[in-house]
Design a protein around this motif. Structure first.
Motif, short mmCIF file in Angstrom:
data_model
loop_
_atom_site.label_atom_id
_atom_site.label_comp_id
_atom_site.label_asym_id
_atom_site.label_seq_id
_atom_site.Cartn_x
_atom_site.Cartn_y
_atom_site.Cartn_z
N GLY A 462 -14.56 -13.89 19.58
CA GLY A 462 -14.46 -12.59 18.94
C GLY A 462 -13.30 -12.53 17.97
N VAL A 463 -12.23 -13.25 18.27
CA VAL A 463 -11.03 -13.14 17.44
C VAL A 463 -11.11 -14.08 16.24
CG1 VAL A 463 -8.53 -13.35 17.42
CG2 VAL A 463 -9.67 -12.44 19.43
N ILE A 464 -11.53 -15.34 16.48
CA ILE A 464 -11.68 -16.25 15.34
C ILE A 464 -13.12 -16.76 15.28
CG2 ILE A 464 -9.43 -17.18 14.64
CD1 ILE A 464 -9.58 -19.08 17.01
N PRO A 465 -14.01 -15.93 14.76
CA PRO A 465 -15.43 -16.31 14.73
C PRO A 465 -15.75 -17.37 13.69
CG PRO A 465 -15.13 -14.19 13.69
CD PRO A 465 -13.79 -14.58 14.21
N ALA A 466 -14.90 -17.55 12.68
CA ALA A 466 -15.29 -18.36 11.53
C ALA A 466 -15.75 -19.78 11.90
CB ALA A 466 -14.14 -18.41 10.53
N PRO A 467 -14.98 -20.55 12.71
CA PRO A 467 -15.46 -21.92 12.97
C PRO A 467 -16.81 -21.95 13.68
CG PRO A 467 -13.49 -21.40 14.28
CD PRO A 467 -13.67 -20.30 13.30
N PHE A 468 -17.03 -21.02 14.62
CA PHE A 468 -18.30 -21.03 15.35
C PHE A 468 -19.46 -20.61 14.45
CE2 PHE A 468 -14.90 -20.16 18.38
CZ PHE A 468 -15.09 -21.21 19.26
N MET A 469 -19.19 -19.57 13.64
CA MET A 469 -20.23 -19.11 12.72
C MET A 469 -20.52 -20.20 11.70
SD MET A 469 -22.19 -16.60 12.23
CE MET A 469 -23.28 -16.05 10.95
N GLY A 470 -19.45 -20.92 11.29
CA GLY A 470 -19.65 -22.02 10.34
C GLY A 470 -20.53 -23.10 10.94
N TRP A 471 -20.29 -23.40 12.21
CA TRP A 471 -21.11 -24.41 12.91
C TRP A 471 -22.57 -23.96 12.95
CZ3 TRP A 471 -20.90 -25.57 18.88
CH2 TRP A 471 -21.62 -26.74 19.14
N ALA A 472 -22.78 -22.69 13.33
CA ALA A 472 -24.15 -22.17 13.42
C ALA A 472 -24.82 -22.20 12.05
CB ALA A 472 -24.13 -20.75 13.98
#
Lengths: 486, 173
Positions: A462-472
């Motif tokens: 929730g706090v640093i979504p960018a890397p996970f969203m980037g992976w998705a």
């Protein structure tokens, strides 16, 4: 002379590893005495952890192998992470729980692995045949797992209901697939896609797509194909429920996205009509019915129906953001759902499972850590910042608005507001009421650490979504490119 | 002529399938299911695949259905329970079923399956009647190798599962 197909064995190394692990567990089961079956659980955990260490080095390619049956792309690998983590958490939560429930079946751990194998086959399936076989492997393992608490009548009832309705859904799915095969002459997803692109379709294809969607929706527990979920979730052992509500749901989403994006993208206008309805009905029905639930597991079951409906917004939006955020939603849902179930598993009422909502009264005073963690997971499920549940809802809603589904987003927001009531009610019970009698926490350090990991990921996502969203986003690129090229 | 036989087998198969769920006596249900499987076997023969037809007979009629019959004999299902459940849901199920049937007939009447089935043509070179076993074996171990291997795991799961669910009760008694 028989021509041998092109086989890239590396594409199925994770599958082979899971199967070998299941065989090792099967073999060791014979020499372990009945009161030491938890050894098998630790063995399974060790194997799955080794597999997780291997996963970053897994073979990734956009070329299908095994005559086009297996596609080990980054999308499939992402989902395999979810499945392996779901299996790992399940086994960790099971070992002590099975002892408390006096379930001494060592085979339990094998079925977790077989079901995981089935899900992995589904995620990598690039052919209706492989997808269906994986789906059956997963389903049959789950039927057996939900019947394993056999001394309880409810467990058997749950398994029976699940088996009969599941067989019906499989039949409908196969019927739909046979229509697709009859019209396109192939079961390969790419071949279906190019055959449908060449035009000249008659409207039997809509029947086929509808039936396939119904089959997949059943596995995802979307309204109106949800009726099995609350009963099965409640009747099955809670550790199995935790598994069923995260792993198989993710697997169903994986094939839903793959088949609809890769093969049926030319018919978006038609299938959005009924998926719109499935999604809206799931969000409204799930959240409204959950209000009246007194049993926390049934409540979580209805909440999982609501979440499935919300995830479908991403597919309906049908843009890169939407599909990526549906995948990201599933990643977050794994952690928050597994965490919530992880806490519910170790709350006991006298000698029984603590599932009645009144048992949670005053938990904040008697067991502050457990109450705090459960609060965190429930807030995430409700979609309150700064948890992962908020970010994914935000992504999914914005993708749907981009695609012009304003009404659907209004319904989704409405369902989120309604769902706040029943999530917050548990929290209010825990902190504002006097402690209930007979309530206890019975757990192990291993379970605590699993719940803690879930909590950390729920917050980090929730706090640093960018890397996970980037992976998705990177993972779904391959899927999307198949229709942008037209 | 072939079409005539197709309709004969298909109609009897569907009628038998309807009988499976409408007949009151479970033993009759099983017998109707055997009849249904027989007709499907005949359809396989019409599709120029005698091997599948024979396999259907051996496996479904010969092995599975006989065990079904034994199971039904042993279960001693009470007929009264059976009747109650029919009357409760018939008023919903019947209209829904009729609507579904009309839809299917309408759709089948208006659309048609015109797929160029490439794979069949490729197999066709191998396929004169005597060699259908060979042809099936060839695709099973090459093109469909992967699903074939996974199916073997499905069988293992069913096998272990049956043991788990039945043997356990003895230990606990």
């Amino acid at each position: 002379m028989i021509e041998l197909p092109n086989i890239q064995l590396a594409a199925i190394y994770p599958e082979i590893a899971v199967l070998l692990l299941a065989f090792v567990v099967l073999a060791v089961d014979f020499v372990v005495p009945a009161n030491k079956k938890s050894t098998l659980g630790y063995l399974t955990i060790a194997g799955l952890v080794l597999l997780l260490i291997y996963m970053p080095f897994a073979y990734i390619s956009n070329e299908a192998t095994f005559s086009g049956m297996v596609l080990s792309d980054s999308y499939a690998i992402l989902f395999e992470w979810i499945f392996i983590l779901a299996a790992l958490f399940t086994v960790i939560h099971s070992i002590h729980y099975l002892k408390l429930e006096r379930i001494r079946t060592g085979e339990y751990y094998q079925f977790v692995l077989y079901a995981t194998l089935g899900m992995m086959v589904m995620a990598k399936g690039n052919d209706l045949m492989a997808i269906y076989v994986g789906l059956e492997l997963m389903s049959i393992s789950l039927y057996i797992m939900s019947a394993i608490g056999k001394d309880r009548i409810r467990s058997t009832e749950a398994a029976m209901k699940y088996l009969i309705l599941g067989a019906l859904a499989s039949g409908i799915l196969l019927f739909g697939m046979s229509y697709i095969y009859g019209l396109t002459g192939s079961t390969n997803l790419y071949a279906i896609s190019s055959s449908l692109q060449s035009g000249n379709n008659n409207f039997l294809i809509y029947t086929g797509i509808l039936l396939v969607a119904v089959g997949f929706s059943f596995k995802m527990a979307l309204v109106p194909f949800h009726s099995w979920a609350p009963d099965v979730y409640e009747g099955a052992p809670t550790s199995v429920t935790a598994f069923m509500s995260s792993g198989p749901k993710a697997a169903a989403l994986a094939i839903f996205l793959r088949v609809f994006v890769e093969s049926f993208h030319g018919f978006e206008e038609q299938w959005t009509l009924f998926l719109w309805f499935f999604s809206a009905a799931s969000m409204l029905f799930g959240s409204i019915v959950a209000i009246s639930q007194k049993n926390i597991i049934r409540m979580l079951a209805y909440s999982s129906i609501t979440h499935a409906g919300t995830i479908m917004l991403g597919l309906l939006a049908f843009n890169e953001l939407g599909i990526a955020s549906a995948v990201y939603y599933m990643m977050v849902y794994l952690f928050m759902n597994m965490g919530a179930f992880g806490v519910v598993i170790f709350i006991r009422y006298k000698e029984d499972r603590g599932e009645d909502i009144n048992i949670f009264c005053g938990l904040g005073k008697t067991h502050p850590v457990a109450a705090f963690l459960l609060t965190l997971f429930l807030l995430s499920l409700a979609g309150i910042p700064p948890t992962g549940g908020f970010v994914v809802k935000f992504y999914v809603f914005s993708s749907a608005i981009q695609a012009g589904y304003l009404w659907l987003v209004i319904i989704a927001a409405l369902s989120t507001v309604i769902s706040l009531y029943y999530y917050l009610r548990v929290i209010v019970f825990m902190y504002m009421k006097e402690p209930a009698e007979g309530q206890s926490v019975n757990t192990t350090p291993l379970q605590w650490s699993a719940v803690a990991i879930s909590a950390v990921f729920t917050i980090v996502m929730g706090v640093i979504p960018a890397p996970f969203m980037g992976w998705a986003t990177a993972a779904v690129k391959g899927l999307i490119s198949s229709f942008h090229s037209f | 002529m072939e079409l005539l036989f197709f309709f004969l087998f298909a109609t009897v198969a569907v009628l038998a399938a309807v009988m499976v769920v409408t007949v009151r006596n479970p033993v009759h249900s099983v017998l109707a299911l055997i009849l249904c499987f027989f007709q499907v076997a005949c359809l396989f023969v019409l599709l120029r695949s005698p091997f599948l037809g024979i396999a259907q007979l051996f496996i479904y009629v010969g092995a599975i259905m006989i065990f079904f019959l034994f199971a039904v004999f042993l279960l001693d299902i009470k007929r009264t329970i059976h009747q109650e459940r029919y009357s409760r849901w018939a008023s919903f199920a019947l209209p829904a079923g009729i609507i579904m049937l009309v839809e299917i007939v309408l759709l089948l009447g208006r659309g048609k399956f015109g797929a160029p089935v490439q794979e069949q043509e490729a197999v066709a070179s191998l396929l004169n009647l005597g060699k259908s076993t060979e042809a099936i074996g060839a695709v099973l171990f090459t093109k469909y190798l992967y699903p074939f291997e996974i199916i073997s795991v499905v069988l293992l799961v069913a096998f272990v599962g049956a043991v788990v669910l039945t043997v356990k009760s003895k230990q606990e008694d």
